[in-house]
Write a protein that holds these residues in place. Sequence first.
Motif, mmCIF file in Angstrom:
data_model
loop_
_atom_site.group_PDB
_atom_site.id
_atom_site.type_symbol
_atom_site.label_atom_id
_atom_site.label_comp_id
_atom_site.label_asym_id
_atom_site.label_seq_id
_atom_site.Cartn_x
_atom_site.Cartn_y
_atom_site.Cartn_z
ATOM 1 N N ARG A 128 6.898 -1.320 -11.552
ATOM 2 C CA ARG A 128 5.759 -2.081 -12.071
ATOM 3 C C ARG A 128 4.489 -1.238 -12.099
ATOM 4 O O ARG A 128 3.669 -1.353 -13.013
ATOM 5 C CB ARG A 128 5.547 -3.342 -11.231
ATOM 6 N N LEU A 129 4.316 -0.381 -11.097
ATOM 7 C CA LEU A 129 3.158 0.508 -11.075
ATOM 8 C C LEU A 129 3.200 1.478 -12.252
ATOM 9 O O LEU A 129 2.166 1.765 -12.876
ATOM 10 C CB LEU A 129 3.114 1.276 -9.751
ATOM 11 N N ASP B 168 0.818 -1.214 0.000
ATOM 12 C CA ASP B 168 0.000 0.000 0.000
ATOM 13 C C ASP B 168 0.854 1.267 0.000
ATOM 14 O O ASP B 168 0.512 2.252 -0.667
ATOM 15 C CB ASP B 168 -0.929 0.005 1.218
ATOM 16 N N TYR B 169 1.960 1.266 0.729
ATOM 17 C CA TYR B 169 2.747 2.493 0.814
ATOM 18 C C TYR B 169 3.402 2.811 -0.534
ATOM 19 O O TYR B 169 3.596 3.990 -0.871
ATOM 20 C CB TYR B 169 3.773 2.416 1.949
ATOM 21 N N ASN B 170 3.687 1.778 -1.318
ATOM 22 C CA ASN B 170 4.244 2.025 -2.645
ATOM 23 C C ASN B 170 3.178 2.558 -3.599
ATOM 24 O O ASN B 170 3.456 3.424 -4.438
ATOM 25 C CB ASN B 170 4.859 0.745 -3.208
ATOM 26 N N LYS B 171 1.955 2.053 -3.480
ATOM 27 C CA LYS B 171 0.868 2.578 -4.308
ATOM 28 C C LYS B 171 0.591 4.042 -3.957
ATOM 29 O O LYS B 171 0.358 4.867 -4.856
ATOM 30 C CB LYS B 171 -0.394 1.727 -4.122
ATOM 31 N N ALA B 172 0.642 4.364 -2.669
ATOM 32 C CA ALA B 172 0.433 5.752 -2.249
ATOM 33 C C ALA B 172 1.569 6.634 -2.745
ATOM 34 O O ALA B 172 1.340 7.778 -3.187
ATOM 35 C CB ALA B 172 0.326 5.829 -0.721
ATOM 36 N N VAL C 241 9.842 16.047 -7.476
ATOM 37 C CA VAL C 241 9.270 15.521 -6.246
ATOM 38 C C VAL C 241 10.129 14.350 -5.783
ATOM 39 O O VAL C 241 10.698 13.618 -6.592
ATOM 40 C CB VAL C 241 7.802 15.065 -6.472
ATOM 41 N N PHE C 242 10.256 14.223 -4.466
ATOM 42 C CA PHE C 242 10.922 13.064 -3.873
ATOM 43 C C PHE C 242 9.858 12.166 -3.253
ATOM 44 O O PHE C 242 8.937 12.655 -2.578
ATOM 45 C CB PHE C 242 11.897 13.486 -2.770
ATOM 46 N N VAL C 243 9.985 10.857 -3.464
ATOM 47 C CA VAL C 243 9.057 9.920 -2.845
ATOM 48 C C VAL C 243 9.822 8.720 -2.318
ATOM 49 O O VAL C 243 10.788 8.259 -2.939
ATOM 50 C CB VAL C 243 7.951 9.452 -3.825
ATOM 51 N N ARG C 244 9.370 8.236 -1.186
ATOM 52 C CA ARG C 244 9.940 7.010 -0.624
ATOM 53 C C ARG C 244 9.133 5.830 -1.142
ATOM 54 O O ARG C 244 7.921 5.745 -0.927
ATOM 55 C CB ARG C 244 9.894 7.038 0.903
ATOM 56 N N ALA C 245 9.808 4.949 -1.873
ATOM 57 C CA ALA C 245 9.137 3.772 -2.427
ATOM 58 C C ALA C 245 10.173 2.722 -2.766
ATOM 59 O O ALA C 245 11.356 3.017 -2.960
ATOM 60 C CB ALA C 245 8.328 4.139 -3.670
ATOM 61 N N ASP C 246 9.698 1.492 -2.837
ATOM 62 C CA ASP C 246 10.526 0.378 -3.292
ATOM 63 C C ASP C 246 10.390 0.309 -4.811
ATOM 64 O O ASP C 246 9.291 0.189 -5.349
ATOM 65 C CB ASP C 246 10.030 -0.913 -2.642
ATOM 66 N N LEU C 247 11.520 0.371 -5.508
ATOM 67 C CA LEU C 247 11.476 0.361 -6.965
ATOM 68 C C LEU C 247 10.871 -0.916 -7.537
ATOM 69 O O LEU C 247 10.343 -0.900 -8.655
ATOM 70 C CB LEU C 247 12.886 0.564 -7.532
ATOM 71 N N VAL C 248 10.935 -2.009 -6.800
ATOM 72 C CA VAL C 248 10.337 -3.258 -7.281
ATOM 73 C C VAL C 248 8.847 -3.058 -7.539
ATOM 74 O O VAL C 248 8.300 -3.567 -8.523
ATOM 75 C CB VAL C 248 10.574 -4.405 -6.269
#
Length: 231
Positions: A117-118, A37-41, A106-113
Amino acid sequence: MYANSRIPESAQPGVHEHLLERVAKHAASDFRKPFLDYNKAAFTESLAGWDGRAPLILDAGCGVGHSTIQLARAFPDHWVIGVDQSEDRLSRKKPYPDALLPKNMVFVRADLVDYWRLMAEAGIRLARHYILYPNPWPKIGHLSRRWHAHPVFPFVPRLGGRLECRSNWNIYVEEFTEALGLLIGRPVLWESFEAPSPLTPFERKYRDSGQTLYRCVVELDPQPKLEEHPS
């Protein structure tokens, strides 16, 4: 001391013998890891300020974000997204006061995996895509931890644009080109280069340590030549 970086040491003398087998397997398989969910956000957040028209630049694994800032300054008509999985790195002090930071990024915290894909699932097309100095994981047994040998890698060329990978370990870049060439069906070249204006703190430190830097740059879409990338 500052300029004392070492070149990655490895018992691996060249391209890993199992690399292409691994890449072909991933290309022929469906990667169905559930999105967190945090990656989708984070994905939604990264596009919230985009007008839907400006060309997109992705700074994948941007670290402390210096490269994202430089890219946003170099391409003011683009929307630049800096993605990193570390909140600590993203929150570190930037080289400019907040008031002077570019507004087109913009900077975002996310897992590139998940993030890659998103992007692919949403049909996003990039103008430019940078993978700058990823952890090379130089031990022979760590092949699967390198981006080009990870199951997510087939999604990377689907995003299009000008893709550039840089490293201070020549084998990493050579493997990257071999894996990418297999996926897109044509040879990809790599080269050593000089960086008079380093994009990242790592690049500056490696350069100042007297190391040779390596990169591959490939146009993934048939299109008119883009303006030169910053050195």
